[in-house]
Design a protein around this motif. Structure first.
Motif, short mmCIF file in Angstrom:
data_model
loop_
_atom_site.label_atom_id
_atom_site.label_comp_id
_atom_site.label_asym_id
_atom_site.label_seq_id
_atom_site.Cartn_x
_atom_site.Cartn_y
_atom_site.Cartn_z
N PRO A 124 0.83 -1.22 0.00
CA PRO A 124 0.00 0.00 0.00
C PRO A 124 0.86 1.26 0.00
O PRO A 124 0.52 2.24 -0.66
CB PRO A 124 -0.81 -0.12 1.30
N ALA A 125 1.97 1.20 0.69
CA ALA A 125 2.87 2.37 0.71
C ALA A 125 3.50 2.56 -0.66
O ALA A 125 3.61 3.68 -1.16
CB ALA A 125 3.95 2.17 1.77
N ALA A 126 3.86 1.45 -1.31
CA ALA A 126 4.54 1.54 -2.60
C ALA A 126 3.63 2.14 -3.66
O ALA A 126 4.10 2.81 -4.58
CB ALA A 126 5.01 0.15 -3.03
N VAL A 127 2.31 1.87 -3.59
CA VAL A 127 1.42 2.48 -4.57
C VAL A 127 0.83 3.79 -4.05
O VAL A 127 -0.20 4.25 -4.52
CB VAL A 127 0.29 1.52 -5.00
N ALA A 128 1.52 4.39 -3.07
CA ALA A 128 1.23 5.73 -2.59
C ALA A 128 -0.20 5.91 -2.10
O ALA A 128 -0.88 6.88 -2.42
CB ALA A 128 1.54 6.75 -3.71
N GLN A 129 -0.68 4.91 -1.34
CA GLN A 129 -2.00 5.06 -0.72
C GLN A 129 -1.84 5.96 0.52
O GLN A 129 -0.79 5.97 1.15
CB GLN A 129 -2.53 3.69 -0.30
N PRO A 130 -2.92 6.71 0.86
CA PRO A 130 -2.83 7.54 2.06
C PRO A 130 -2.63 6.68 3.32
O PRO A 130 -2.96 5.50 3.30
CB PRO A 130 -4.19 8.25 2.11
N LEU A 131 -2.11 7.31 4.36
CA LEU A 131 -1.76 6.57 5.57
C LEU A 131 -2.97 5.85 6.16
O LEU A 131 -2.85 4.72 6.67
CB LEU A 131 -1.15 7.53 6.60
N ALA A 132 -4.15 6.46 6.04
CA ALA A 132 -5.35 5.84 6.61
C ALA A 132 -5.61 4.49 5.93
O ALA A 132 -5.94 3.50 6.58
CB ALA A 132 -6.56 6.76 6.42
N VAL A 133 -5.47 4.48 4.60
CA VAL A 133 -5.70 3.23 3.87
C VAL A 133 -4.65 2.20 4.24
O VAL A 133 -4.94 1.02 4.46
CB VAL A 133 -5.69 3.50 2.36
N GLN A 134 -3.38 2.66 4.33
CA GLN A 134 -2.30 1.76 4.73
C GLN A 134 -2.62 1.13 6.08
O GLN A 134 -2.50 -0.09 6.26
CB GLN A 134 -0.99 2.51 4.84
N ALA A 135 -3.06 1.95 7.02
CA ALA A 135 -3.36 1.46 8.37
C ALA A 135 -4.50 0.45 8.31
O ALA A 135 -4.51 -0.55 9.04
CB ALA A 135 -3.74 2.63 9.29
N HIS A 136 -5.46 0.70 7.41
CA HIS A 136 -6.58 -0.21 7.25
C HIS A 136 -6.07 -1.62 6.87
O HIS A 136 -6.51 -2.62 7.41
CB HIS A 136 -7.50 0.33 6.16
N TRP A 137 -5.12 -1.64 5.92
CA TRP A 137 -4.55 -2.92 5.50
C TRP A 137 -3.80 -3.59 6.65
O TRP A 137 -3.90 -4.80 6.85
CB TRP A 137 -3.62 -2.74 4.31
N TRP A 138 -3.05 -2.78 7.43
CA TRP A 138 -2.33 -3.36 8.58
C TRP A 138 -3.32 -4.02 9.53
O TRP A 138 -3.11 -5.12 10.01
CB TRP A 138 -1.54 -2.28 9.34
N GLY A 139 -4.43 -3.32 9.76
CA GLY A 139 -5.46 -3.85 10.66
C GLY A 139 -6.00 -5.18 10.16
O GLY A 139 -6.14 -6.14 10.92
N LEU A 140 -6.29 -5.22 8.84
CA LEU A 140 -6.84 -6.45 8.26
C LEU A 140 -5.91 -7.64 8.48
O LEU A 140 -6.33 -8.72 8.88
CB LEU A 140 -7.08 -6.26 6.77
N THR A 141 -4.63 -7.41 8.18
CA THR A 141 -3.67 -8.51 8.31
C THR A 141 -3.50 -8.93 9.77
O THR A 141 -3.46 -10.13 10.09
CB THR A 141 -2.32 -8.10 7.72
N ALA A 142 -3.42 -7.92 10.65
CA ALA A 142 -3.26 -8.24 12.07
C ALA A 142 -4.45 -9.06 12.56
O ALA A 142 -4.30 -10.05 13.28
CB ALA A 142 -3.14 -6.96 12.89
#
Lengths: 408, 251
Positions: A124-142
């Protein structure tokens, strides 16, 4: 019985890692020559690839189109529904994973966890998603990994009937997922031409995977049935479908389903294609299952019948559980090629992953960026197939526990 | 052992049974057999004599074209429901054990009583554990069949049949697939079963078992029943020339 198979040497003669490597690759001059040639070829290719990926490739095309590739033109205000679906999926996936593996963490699982975590942190960081979206993905995986370990810890206390019926949860997840994606029942409708990219690929593939199993089972049973008409019908279906290339069936499906069904009932293009995929895959699934059924000794049926079980009970409690286990590797191979076959849908004008990629490449702004886009596509498909393969391997291990010692 | 005959209740009556295989082979020729309640009948004969085929007609695993078989008052006909009714009352033990490899030993025993008789699982499990104790393998209840020896598997198979509380038990060469040292443990269980009053029809080559346990011995050859006699008479003074030939070959 211990797994003494892996210890080819007595324990006191354990070799160092370097020594093992020398024996494996450079035991004699010819081995050494082959090893050297292979290593240098791989290194050269890797060097070229790395140089291209880091210096020449312009990855901007991926970042600019990541949402398009993932979702197609799914409207922005409704995307929360897809997030909800992702949470649902990661819940069921995490629980399934845990129930399958229990408390053990084999190497495959550690590898999958590492890759998943790495991807979540990096992609998500590599495709320049905003931090909120990145955090969303972290949450999903966790959440996924949390459920995996807690379900694994509790699996021993889950009653067996729940485990036996667990697979039936997936169709329910699919139907509710489609409800979320398509809308209706109070949700704003999102018409199917707006679904696209990886989302559409998965909608089509999962539809076919879920439906081709019961259909293929009916065909396999029909083919081994005592009723001549039923048997001939099943044989004709299987042989016709297996004799025709998928792409011709897809074109046929777009034209014929319209004639066959009365006006209003003809499904739209997306579902027509999904049905053709199902019809196609079910012929192959039928053959895989037939091989499984044929592998069950006649004595199993005789024992069940002489205990008083009727035909249906014999099938569901004795024959099928064993036949599916035998057919599982072939079935998963079928699912993997089914997933890859969805790319053909781009040829009949559907905007699935490949179709979307081609529209991206047709954009003058991204002209000549083919390599970047197709590499990402290949990696996405590889991730999906790897997940399928790992899942099936875990299922096989679980189902094969009882065969750990083979005594006749 | 012969006092069981005094009850004189007929458990199985086969009259004029004829079977042709689909390839035209006349496998059973006009065979008759009557088995009384509590009786142990051993069927012997050279291979290909039709003894297994005959045994398998008793629970409908093999079809017959003419004649009649009545088991415990139920006529085996073309009616599938009658066939299922008979199978509920008749247990069968196979040469190859045919345990269900995907189920634990305990689940092998409880499957049919729960599914077919609709009994409560906990109640059946209690009975199953008792039966496993009787055949001497209750410690293995939670193992899978593949983890047991052949003799243990065959004893589980016997217990599995008993769990349906059958009125008649059929044994189709129960020790033929076993290593020699495991034959005795299975015969022991069968002998105890016979002593408990179970009606049994056994196809076997075990002469000692036939001598000690059988009430009557049946000799079959070429699809015909040639001689039916008490074991002491059959083994010491066989009447039919084929019986004499058969006994001289196996001794």
């Amino acid at each position: 019985m211990s797994s003494s198979r892996h210890q080819q040497l007595p324990p006191q003669e354990q070799l160092s890692a370097l020594e093992t490597l020398r024996l494996a690759c450079f035991a004699n001059p010819l081995d050494g020559l082959i090893s050297l040639a292979l290593i240098s070829a791989v290194l050269a290719a890797a060097w070229q690839l790395l140089r291209w990926a880091l210096l020449q490739a312009q990855w901007g095309v991926i970042a600019a189109n990541s949402t398009l590739l993932a979702l197609g033109r799914y409207p922005e205000p409704q995307r929360w529904r897809l997030w909800l679906l992702l949470w649902l999926l990661s819940t069921v996936a995490g629980l399934s994973w845990g129930l399958l593996r229990r408390q053990s963490w084999p190497r495959n699982d550690l590898l999958a966890t590492a890759v998943l975590t790495g991807l979540t942190l990096w992609a998500p960081a590599a495709v320049a998603q905003p931090l909120a979206v990145q955090a969303h993905w972290w949450g999903l995986t966790a959440w996924l990994l949390l459920l995996r370990s807690s379900a694994g810890a509790m699996a021993a206390r889950v009653p067996p009937p729940v485990l036996q019926c667990w697979a039936l949860l997936w169709p329910v997840v699919y139907v509710s997922g489609m409800g979320l994606i398509a809308g209706g029942l109070g949700l704003v409708r999102v018409p199917s031409p707006l679904w696209g990219g990886l989302l559409l690929t998965l909608i089509e593939a999962c539809f076919a995977m879920l439906l081709c199993l019961p259909l293929g089972l009916a065909l396999a049973l029909g083919r081994s049935s005592g009723l001549p008409l039923l048997r001939m019908g099943a044989v004709a279906y299987i042989e016709f479908i297996r004799g025709a290339p998928l792409i011709t069936l897809l074109f046929l499906g777009q034209n014929i389903l319209g004639f066959l069904l009365p006006g209003g009932l003809s499904p739209d293009r997306i579902w027509r294609a999904a049905w053709v995929l199902t019809v196609f895959a079910s012929a192959y699934v039928a053959e895989a299952l037939r091989a499984g059924l044929a592998a069950i000794p006649r004595g199993q049926v005789e024992a069940a019948r002489s205990l008083g079980l009727n035909t249906a009970q014999t099938l569901s409690h004795v024959v099928l559980p064993q036949a599916i286990k035998v057919a599982l590797p072939a079935l998963v191979g079928q699912f993997i090629s089914l997933l890859q076959d969805t790319t053909l849908l781009s040829l009949i004008g559907l905007m699935e992953l490949l179709g979307t990629a081609r529209t991206v490449l047709a954009n003058p702004e991204f002209l000549g960026r083919n390599a970047e886009v197709y590499v990402v596509l290949a990696l996405l498909f590889w991730c999906c197939c790897a997940a399928l393969g790992l899942g099936s391997r875990a299922l096989e291990v679980r189902l094969n526990r009882q065969r750990s010692v083979a005594v006749r | 052992m012969t006092q069981a005959l005094a009850a004189d209740v007929v458990m199985l009556e086969a009259r004029g049974v004829n079977t042709w295989y689909p390839n035209g082979h006349h496998a059973l020729r006009n065979v008759d057999l009557t088995v009384h309640q509590g009786e142990v009948v051993v069927i012997m004969g050279p291979s290909g004599s039709g003894k297994s085929t005959f045994l398998r007609t008793f629970n409908g695993l093999e079809d017959f074209q003419t004649g009649s078989i009545i088991i415990d008052g139920i006529n085996i006909g073309d009616d599938l429901r009658q066939r299922d009714a008979i199978r509920r009352e008749v247990g069968m033990v196979f040469q190859q054990f045919n345990l269900f490899p995907h189920l634990t030993v305990l689940d092998n025993l409880t499957l049919a009583p729960v599914l077919v008789r609709g009994r409560a699982k906990t109640q059946v499990e209690r009975q199953a554990l008792e039966l496993l104790e009787r055949v001497g393998i209750h410690e293995q209840a939670h193992k899978y069949p593949g983890q047991l020896s052949g003799g243990q598997q065959q004893r589980v198979a016997i217990a599995r049949s008993l769990c349906m509380e059958p009125r008649l038990m059929l044994f189709d060469e129960p020790t033929s697939a076993l290593d020699p040292e495991m034959v005795q443990e299975v015969l022991q269980v069968m002998q105890e079963l016979a002593a408990g009053g179970m009606t049994m029809v056994v196809v076997t080559h075990e002469v000692r078992f036939a001598r000690q346990v059988a009430d009557r011995v049946v000799l079959m050859a070429d699809g015909e029943v040639l001689e039916i006699a008490a074991p002491e008479q059959f083994f010491s003074n066989p009447q039919h020339p084929r019986s004499q030939q058969f006994l001289s070959q196996i001794n």
